[in-house]
Each structure stands twice: as C-alpha cells, then as structure tokens.
Design an enzyme around this catalytic site. Structure first.
Site, PDB file in Angstrom:
ATOM      1  CG  HIS A 140      -1.415   6.935  -1.494  1.00  0.00           C
ATOM      2  ND1 HIS A 140      -2.491   7.418  -1.994  1.00  0.00           N
ATOM      3  CD2 HIS A 140      -1.522   6.116  -0.331  1.00  0.00           C
ATOM      4  CE1 HIS A 140      -3.463   6.533  -1.223  1.00  0.00           C
ATOM      5  NE2 HIS A 140      -2.885   6.090  -0.086  1.00  0.00           N
ATOM      6  CG  HIS A 150      -1.971   1.102   1.154  1.00  0.00           C
ATOM      7  ND1 HIS A 150      -3.147   0.842   1.365  1.00  0.00           N
ATOM      8  CD2 HIS A 150      -1.641   2.425   1.170  1.00  0.00           C
ATOM      9  CE1 HIS A 150      -3.901   2.040   1.318  1.00  0.00           C
ATOM     10  NE2 HIS A 150      -3.173   2.962   1.241  1.00  0.00           N
ATOM     11  CG  ASP A 175      -0.681   5.272   3.487  1.00  0.00           C
ATOM     12  OD1 ASP A 175      -1.240   5.240   2.346  1.00  0.00           O
ATOM     13  OD2 ASP A 175      -1.348   5.937   4.463  1.00  0.00           O
ATOM     14  CG  HIS A 186      -7.738   4.264   0.878  1.00  0.00           C
ATOM     15  ND1 HIS A 186      -7.169   4.122   0.077  1.00  0.00           N
ATOM     16  CD2 HIS A 186      -6.745   5.096   1.544  1.00  0.00           C
ATOM     17  CE1 HIS A 186      -5.831   4.221  -0.058  1.00  0.00           C
ATOM     18  NE2 HIS A 186      -5.565   4.999   0.729  1.00  0.00           N
ATOM     19  CD  GLN A 226      -7.302  11.147  -1.113  1.00  0.00           C
ATOM     20  OE1 GLN A 226      -6.149  10.672  -1.144  1.00  0.00           O
ATOM     21  NE2 GLN A 226      -8.125  10.974  -0.161  1.00  0.00           N
ATOM     22  CD  GLU A 261      -6.261   6.765   6.007  1.00  0.00           C
ATOM     23  OE1 GLU A 261      -6.735   7.206   4.955  1.00  0.00           O
ATOM     24  OE2 GLU A 261      -5.246   7.071   6.403  1.00  0.00           O
TER      25      GLU A 261
HETATM   26  N1  17E Z   1      -5.346   9.513   0.966  1.00  0.00           N
HETATM   27  C1  17E Z   1      -5.926   8.874   1.943  1.00  0.00           C
HETATM   28  O1  17E Z   1      -7.337   8.916   1.889  1.00  0.00           O
HETATM   29  N2  17E Z   1      -5.331   8.426   3.155  1.00  0.00           N
HETATM   30  C2  17E Z   1      -3.980   8.098   3.118  1.00  0.00           C
HETATM   31  N3  17E Z   1      -3.567   7.565   4.192  1.00  0.00           N
HETATM   32  C3  17E Z   1      -3.230   8.798   2.247  1.00  0.00           C
HETATM   33  C4  17E Z   1      -3.755   9.387   1.138  1.00  0.00           C
HETATM   34  C5  17E Z   1      -1.786   8.806   2.392  1.00  0.00           C
HETATM   35 FE   FE2 Z   2      -3.459   5.049   1.879  1.00  0.00          FE
END
Ligand code: 17E
Ligand code: FE2
Length: 418
Positions: free
Chosen positions: A61, A59, A311, A212, A154, A215
C-alpha cells in the site's frame, strides 16, 4: 572482424544451474554464455555472485506508506484500528504528499532489488487523491520500475453509497486491477455482492482482480470460495488474485480440504503478507495464539501460485519495515514452517518468479536472451543463503541501466591477539 560492443557486460554470474557472462545491449539481454570475448562500455565482474531476476513486490500500500504515527499510533495493533487511523489521515491527503511518500518507498525498494510492484490505492475517499497520485507515480517511475495500481475500496464497496461509483471511476481513470474487501462489508450478503460486482467491473473494463479476502481470524469468513467460484464461472482464472486469506489458517480441515479442490480448479493466485499478518492477526486470542497466516505451504504443495508481499512500510498497520523482500521471504520460512531446503528455495521464488506470475508479467520477466535487461546481483551464492543472510543486493540493473549499487558490509575482526 570487429568485436561487438555491449552496453554492459556482467562477468562470472551465478545462475541457478551454471556460471556465465551476461551481455546487455539496448536495454535487452543480448547474450548469455561463459567467457564472452567481446568488449563493453561498462564491465562488472560479479565474482560468482547469484544473479537473479528482480524481486517482485506483489502487494503493498504505497498510498499509506511512511505515515506511521499520523495522526496517532495503532495501540491495539489490529486491522480495524489501522483502518480508523487511516480514515483520519486520508482527510488531509494531497497529490504531493502521496507522490512523495510513494516515490521514496519505491526508491528504497528498487535499491534493494525490487523492479516490479503492485500497489493498492484506497478509492473509498471521494477526491480519489490516492489513486491519482499513484497513477502519476506509475508514469514517473516507468523507465526503471513497473508499477501496477489496484483500485482498492478500503471502506468497502457498500460501506458508503458513493463507493461503488468511485471504484468504477478509478477504472475509467486507468487503474490496472479491481480490488475489494468483502470481510469488511456490513453483512455477509454485501460481501458476496461486492465480489460479484468486482468481477462485473473487471470484465467490463478488462482488468485484473486482486481482492483483500478474509483478512480476519473469523473461521466463518468464507469469501475465498466465492472468489474461486466467480473465477471459474467467468473464465478469469489466473487473472484473479486473493490476497491475505488469513481466515484459511483458521478453517477446520474438513472444509479446508473441500476448498482446496475448488481453488485448484480455479487456478487463482494467492498473496500472503507474513510480516503484517503475524502481527495484525491473533489479537483477540489469548493462548494458544494463532499465527493468522494463510496455508502457504499447502497451497504451494497443491501447485497453486503463491507470492509474498511486504504490504506495509511504516503505516497505521505496521510501524516497521524497509521494503526488503528478503525480510518477507525470511518471515515466511518461519511463520509458514517452510524450513526444508526446497521450501526455502520456494520462498525465494515467491518474491521473484511467482510474483511475476501474479502480476501477469511473465513475457517480460526472467533472465533469457531477448528479454528486457532487468536483473539483480546478490551478495550470496544461493537462494538459501540469500534468505538466511538477507544478503545485500549489490547491483540493481533496470532496463539495461545500472540503477543502484550497494557495498555489502565488511567486518574486520579485531579480537585475536598477535
Ligand atoms: N488495509 C487492509 O485492509 N489490510 C491491510 N493489511 C492493510 C491495509 C495494510
Ligand atoms: Fe493489504
């Protein structure tokens, strides 16, 4: 009888259970046995060092890597400010910009023993530059690195009327997996709908799923149960991954217990990103302050597949980072309290074989005769010491070729008087 000539012969390799020589021919592992007599074009005596399948970065980006501070630094340290900063930065993306940063990051990772990477690419930006860039990078690195690209909206599948279409377009262009961010959608209903849409697209285009998921520190964020239910009903099971799931660390134990049963039935994969979530989460807490990481130990104890990701490397969410997977495993040992000997070994597995399972690469992964010759030599004698010392990867061998070599540091003690 003429002696066989291997392309590459590694002498005195320590595997987990024995010491052997490993011979490589035509990009494949050709022989594994003690004291191979044959000759080779290149012979390396690794002197009992630990030889492991490569690290798997499950994982990251890559589209956002190496942009920290552009156009500004993240002052609150939160996920949400990171998304705002990235929204500004992505206005000026070019293919060259994405490719240059991604390749630099991948070279940095490969030289530290990573040969399999799953990267998210933001597809909520109308030109799809991040995605196109990473698809070109996937092709550019394919002789030494396997790169999977996740189409990651995103800003949410429903955060903008065009995003749903962009997500589908990304799959038509060749993304390996469908992503999502249900906890960031406007409403809970949109979040649930986005998960259903992701499963519909994955089945239509026959792709993997990596979402995702939850989070956030909100204990009411409960999209993981939706993902697990969809995985069961669709039969996609092990082709599905829930990333981050940090809210799971905040659920009450009664609900967590019920959820664990559902997760076990679903057989989905989990990815935790302890370096990033120990810093992003808990920002609204005073004290006691939550760790903000998913229940790694309990998922692992339940027999579910858990891997670990970096990440971020120097981006709006995390300004530090080197891409070294031993940093991630080391942090997991601490944050997830995986300090027992078997638990430390498990954290090593989470950046190697468990990651391979998440990425669905198992046939091509591992040190066995006939498999592609991808392996690394660590300056350590065990998984435990590799994590403890964050040992140097002395050699990275990719598809039978020596790709990178690093000398471990040598200290000369000058303090004793003679
Ligand atoms: N975008 C997101 O939604 N969550 C993250 N941890 C990162 C980007 C790095
Ligand atoms: Fe991520």
């Amino acid at each position: 009888m003429t002696a066989t000539s291997w392309d590459l012969l590694l002498r005195h390799c320590r595997l987990l259970d024995r010491e052997v020589d490993i011979a490589i021919k035509d990009g494949k592992i050709a022989a594994i046995a003690p004291n191979l007599a044959e000759i080779a074009q290149l012979e390396l005596d690794v002197k009992g060092k630990l030889v492991s399948p490569p690290f798997v970065e499950s994982h990251i980006h890559l589209d956002t890597a190496l942009t920290a501070g552009e156009p500004r630094w993240n002052k609150t340290g939160t996920l949400f400010e990171g998304i705002e900063i990235w929204r500004e930065r992505k206005q000026s993306l070019t293919l060259e910009d994405v490719k240059r940063r991604a390749i630099e990051t991948l070279k940095q990772q490969a030289s530290q023993g990573v040969l399999f990477v799953r990267s998210h690419a933001d597809v909520s930006e109308p030109s799809l530059t991040a995605l196109q860039g990473l698809l070109e990078v996937r092709e550019f690195v394919k002789d030494w690195m396997t790169l999977q690209v996740v189409a990651f909206p995103q800003d949410g599948v429903y955060g903008n009327p065009k995003n749903d279409e962009l997500l589908e377009e990304a799959l038509k262009l060749g993304a390996d997996a469908v992503g999502g961010i249900p906890h960031y959608e406007f409403t809970r209903e949109d979040g649930v709908k986005s998960v259903h849409r992701i499963f519909e697209l994955a089945q239509k285009y026959n792709r993997l799923i990596d979402i995702h998921c939850d989070e956030i520190d909100d204990e009411q964020s409960r999209f993981l149960e939706v993902v697990a239910a969809c995985a069961i009903r669709s039969g996609m099971g092990t082709r599905v991954t829930a990333s981050h799931t940090t809210a799971f660390g905040s659920y009450n134990n009664a609900y967590a217990g019920k959820l664990m049963g559902l997760l076990t039935r679903s057989q989905i994969n989990f990815i935790a990103n302890p370096l990033i979530n120990i810093t992003l989460q808990g920002r609204t807490d005073t004290y006691p302050k939550r760790r903000g990481v998913t229940r790694v130990k309990e998922l692992w104890q339940a027999g579910l597949n858990v891997s670990l990701g970096y990440d971020c490397v120097q981006d709006p969410w995390y300004s530090l980072g080197t891409g070294n997977m031993l940093d991630v495993a080391h942090m997991a040992v601490h944050v997830c309290q995986m300090t027992g000997m078997a638990e430390i070994d498990a954290c090593f597995d989470m950046v190697t074989s468990h990651g391979a399972k998440t990425l669905d690469l198992e046939d091509n992964y591992g040190i066995k005769v006939g498999k592609p010759a991808n392996l690394i030599v660590l300056d350590a004698d065990s998984r435990y010491n590799a994590i403890r010392c964050r040992s140097t990867v002395c050699y990275t061998i990719a598809q039978g070729r020596l790709l990178a070599q690093t000398e471990p540091p040598v200290t000369q003690w000058k303090g004793d008087r003679s």
